[in-house]
Design a protein around this motif. Structure first.
Motif, PDB file in Angstrom:
ATOM      1  N   TRP A 274       0.751  -1.197  -0.012  1.00 17.98           N
ATOM      2  CA  TRP A 274      -0.131   0.049  -0.027  1.00 17.98           C
ATOM      3  C   TRP A 274       0.811   1.134  -0.130  1.00 17.98           C
ATOM      4  O   TRP A 274       0.680   2.299  -0.757  1.00 17.98           O
ATOM      5  CB  TRP A 274      -0.995  -0.071   1.284  1.00 17.98           C
ATOM      6  N   TRP A 277       1.773   2.585  -3.161  1.00 18.61           N
ATOM      7  CA  TRP A 277       0.936   3.283  -4.009  1.00 18.61           C
ATOM      8  C   TRP A 277       0.633   4.733  -3.453  1.00 18.61           C
ATOM      9  O   TRP A 277       0.342   5.625  -4.092  1.00 18.61           O
ATOM     10  CB  TRP A 277      -0.465   2.803  -3.962  1.00 18.61           C
ATOM     11  N   ARG A 278       0.753   4.739  -2.120  1.00 18.30           N
ATOM     12  CA  ARG A 278       0.580   5.990  -1.466  1.00 18.30           C
ATOM     13  C   ARG A 278       1.893   7.099  -1.866  1.00 18.30           C
ATOM     14  O   ARG A 278       1.536   8.280  -2.129  1.00 18.30           O
ATOM     15  CB  ARG A 278       0.786   5.828   0.070  1.00 18.30           C
TER      16      ARG A 278
END
Lengths: 292, 290
Positions: A274, A277-278
């Motif tokens: 994650w 993507w962040r």
């Protein structure tokens, strides 16, 4: 249309399972296997024969295929890893092992030789493969973050130093080899029950090199990188209906290009999480306010 | 029967020896397994076939063309796929992956462009038999034995007597020290690949005549690896002895036991040998460098 896409996805996920297994071995111990197709073949034949001739339950046969591959992994791994073969020698030994298994399959009675086994029950579907993929990825992730996985990384980076720190080289390499053999066996079992026909010529050196190509392209030292690479390598040409011949040409070209321009692979040691993507989103957003 | 099997074995062994020498030559200098070698042999066979049948040239022109074509190809392979790795001092793992990539690329390029058809060489030599001491001996076999020994002897002479040959032998001991002593290592490695490519061209044409020409025929270099391991990786006399030994053993296994078991025999021999004596008959076994 949906069926077509789910078929492509099933097929690529089977690839992902085998590639992730190989990523644990090659990417995390620095040894190079050129005979992994043999493990896939053993898994495929074991589970195929069990359901075909002995009417064993599919799940049981699948597990049996994985176990059988793991056992063969022990048999081939024990002497070669014990002897601490240099990387070239190990690669050639696995190459010979892979070819020997294929020739054996061509000459055994129970495998029906080169004619292959037709009409294996169709048991594999997308949910089944998805479940197995998630389990394999989860186990592989835990393996890498465990003490053994960290020891494996130490072995890859510098095995002399790792050995001096009290890491048992043999045990670490053996564990990851058996793990990758089991996952390759599972992939083989799923494959056999998905295409319902297997023959020895499906498991040649070309398959071994394709699996290795996925690991190298995705990044040696990453799990999600090779998984993504496996999907891209199988799904994109399939969906675009590029002739399969040219797909392999591109494989070869990519391998050389990656070695020349980006030897650590597309993702290197990074995992796709994650956070990736962040960070990406942050970078894209900040582009508007200041130069990126 | 015995002598005939022996001669057939020697003929096949001679071709294995040629391939193993080419492979060992690269290994001795650069210390990595050149998996692209098989596809260069395959393309050499295609070149020979094309010159012989499509252009109607005599056999020796075809062999010559195959030699030149393969040599150029091997040279280009080094320049494109290995030289940048060499400059970066990469570990042999990366070299092997690059070589594998080249092999996949070339093999499938042939699949995609020429096709998967099997081509048979015209029967210039295959049909005739010589009668020696009561056994009939295929003229192709005799030709293969003679030609491979001449080629291997030529290479041996070159390595022993010429200035470049001495430089190659020096580099195979220690590349850095020979570089300090004024050897141009880039030119030398280029030459090594040219020589290995030339051997690949010869063995390609003979393999094509003995069997057939098809895209995956490069996989027969697996046998060259086995031969090289028997003799000791990186040792040229070892490669010759290993090739001959493997060819003879294989032919006897397929003649007296079963031809189906032949390949299983070779590959098991390889695995067992690697375990028992990884340095082979004449080789130096290098522990992984720290």
């Amino acid at each position: 249309m949906f069926e077509y896409f789910s078929g492509v996805l099933t097929f690529s996920l089977i690839y992902v399972i085998a590639t992730v297994g190989l990523a644990v071995f090659t990417g995390f111990t620095g040894l190079f296997s050129l005979g992994h197709a043999a493990f896939v073949a053993i898994g495929a034949y074991t589970s195929g024969i069990l359901t075909y001739f002995y009417q064993v339950n599919f799940w049981l046969a699948l597990v049996a295929g994985g176990v059988m591959s793991g056992l063969v992994g022990v048999i081939i791994g024990y002497p070669t890893l014990k002897a601490k073969l240099r990387s070239d020698y190990f690669a050639i030994a696995t190459l010979g092992f892979g070819e020997a298994v294929r020739v054996l399959l061509e000459n055994l009675d129970i495998t029906q030789g080169a004619r292959g086994l037709p009409g294996i029950a169709l048991e594999t579907d997308l949910p089944t493969v998805l479940v197995v993929t998630i389990i394999v990825l989860w186990v592989a992730r835990n393996f890498i973050h465990s003490r053994y996985g960290r020891a494996a990384i130490a072995v890859r980076e510098d095995f002399t130093a790792a050995e001096m720190m009290g890491i048992n080289l043999f045990t670490i390499r053996m564990r990851s080899l058996v793990f990758s053999a089991v996952t390759a066996g599972l992939a083989g079992g799923l494959f056999a029950h998905y295409v319902s026909f297997i023959q020895p010529s499906m498991f040649t050196g070309a398959l071994s090199t394709q699996l290795t190509a996925g690991v190298v392209a995705g990044g040696m030292g990453s799990l999600t990188g090779p998984a993504l690479a496996a999907i891209v390598f199988v799904a994109v040409p399939e969906a675009l209906r590029v002739a399969s011949m040219w797909r392999l040409v591109a494989y070869g070209f990519l391998l050389v290009a990656i070695m020349v321009f980006r030897p650590q692979g597309l993702f290197g040691h990074q995992e796709i999480s994650w956070n990736t993507w962040r960070n990406l989103w942050k970078r894209v957003r900040s582009c508007g306010t200041k130069p990126c | 029967m015995f002598i005939q099997t022996l001669v057939t074995g020697l003929a096949i062994g001679g071709i294995y020896a040629l391939m193993a020498v080419g492979y060992s030559l690269v290994f001795s200098v650069l210390n990595f397994s050149n998996f692209a070698y098989g596809s260069i042999i395959m393309l050499g066979a295609y070149a020979g076939y094309y010159i012989l049948t499509q252009m109607g040239q005599p056999l020796f022109v075809a062999v010559l063309a195959a030699i030149i074509g393969s040599a150029i190809l091997a040279y280009a392979n080094e320049k494109i796929a290995y030289s940048s790795l060499r400059r970066r001092n990469a570990s042999s793992l990366y070299f092997m992956i690059s070589a594998m990539g080249t092999a996949i690329f070339l093999e499938n390029l042939v699949y995609a462009t020429i096709g998967s058809r099997f081509y048979a060489f015209p029967e210039v030599l295959t049909r005739q038999n010589l009668n020696v001491l009561g056994t009939s001996l295929g003229i192709l076999d005799a030709f293969a034995i003679v030609f491979s020994s001449v080629a291997i002897y030529g290479l041996h002479w070159f390595l022993q007597n010429s200035k470049m040959g001495i430089a190659i032998r020096a580099a195979s001991y220690d590349m850095q020290v020979s570089q300090i002593n004024g050897v141009n290592i880039n030119r030398l490695i280029g030459l090594v690949f040219l020589l290995a490519g030339a051997l690949a061209g010869i063995s390609g044409v003979f393999l094509g005549m003995k069997y057939m020409v098809y895209p995956t025929m490069g996989w027969i270099t697996n046998k060259a690896y086995i031969a090289a391991v028997i003799g000791g990786l990186g040792s040229l006399p070892g490669a010759v002895v290993g090739g001959l030994l493997l060819g003879v053993l294989e032919t006897f296994v397929s003649a007296y036991i079963s031809s189906a078991i032949r390949d299983v025999f070779s590959f098991s021999l390889l695995v067992v040998l690697l375990l028992v004596m990884p340095s082979g008959l004449f080789g130096k076994y290098l522990e992984e460098k720290v």
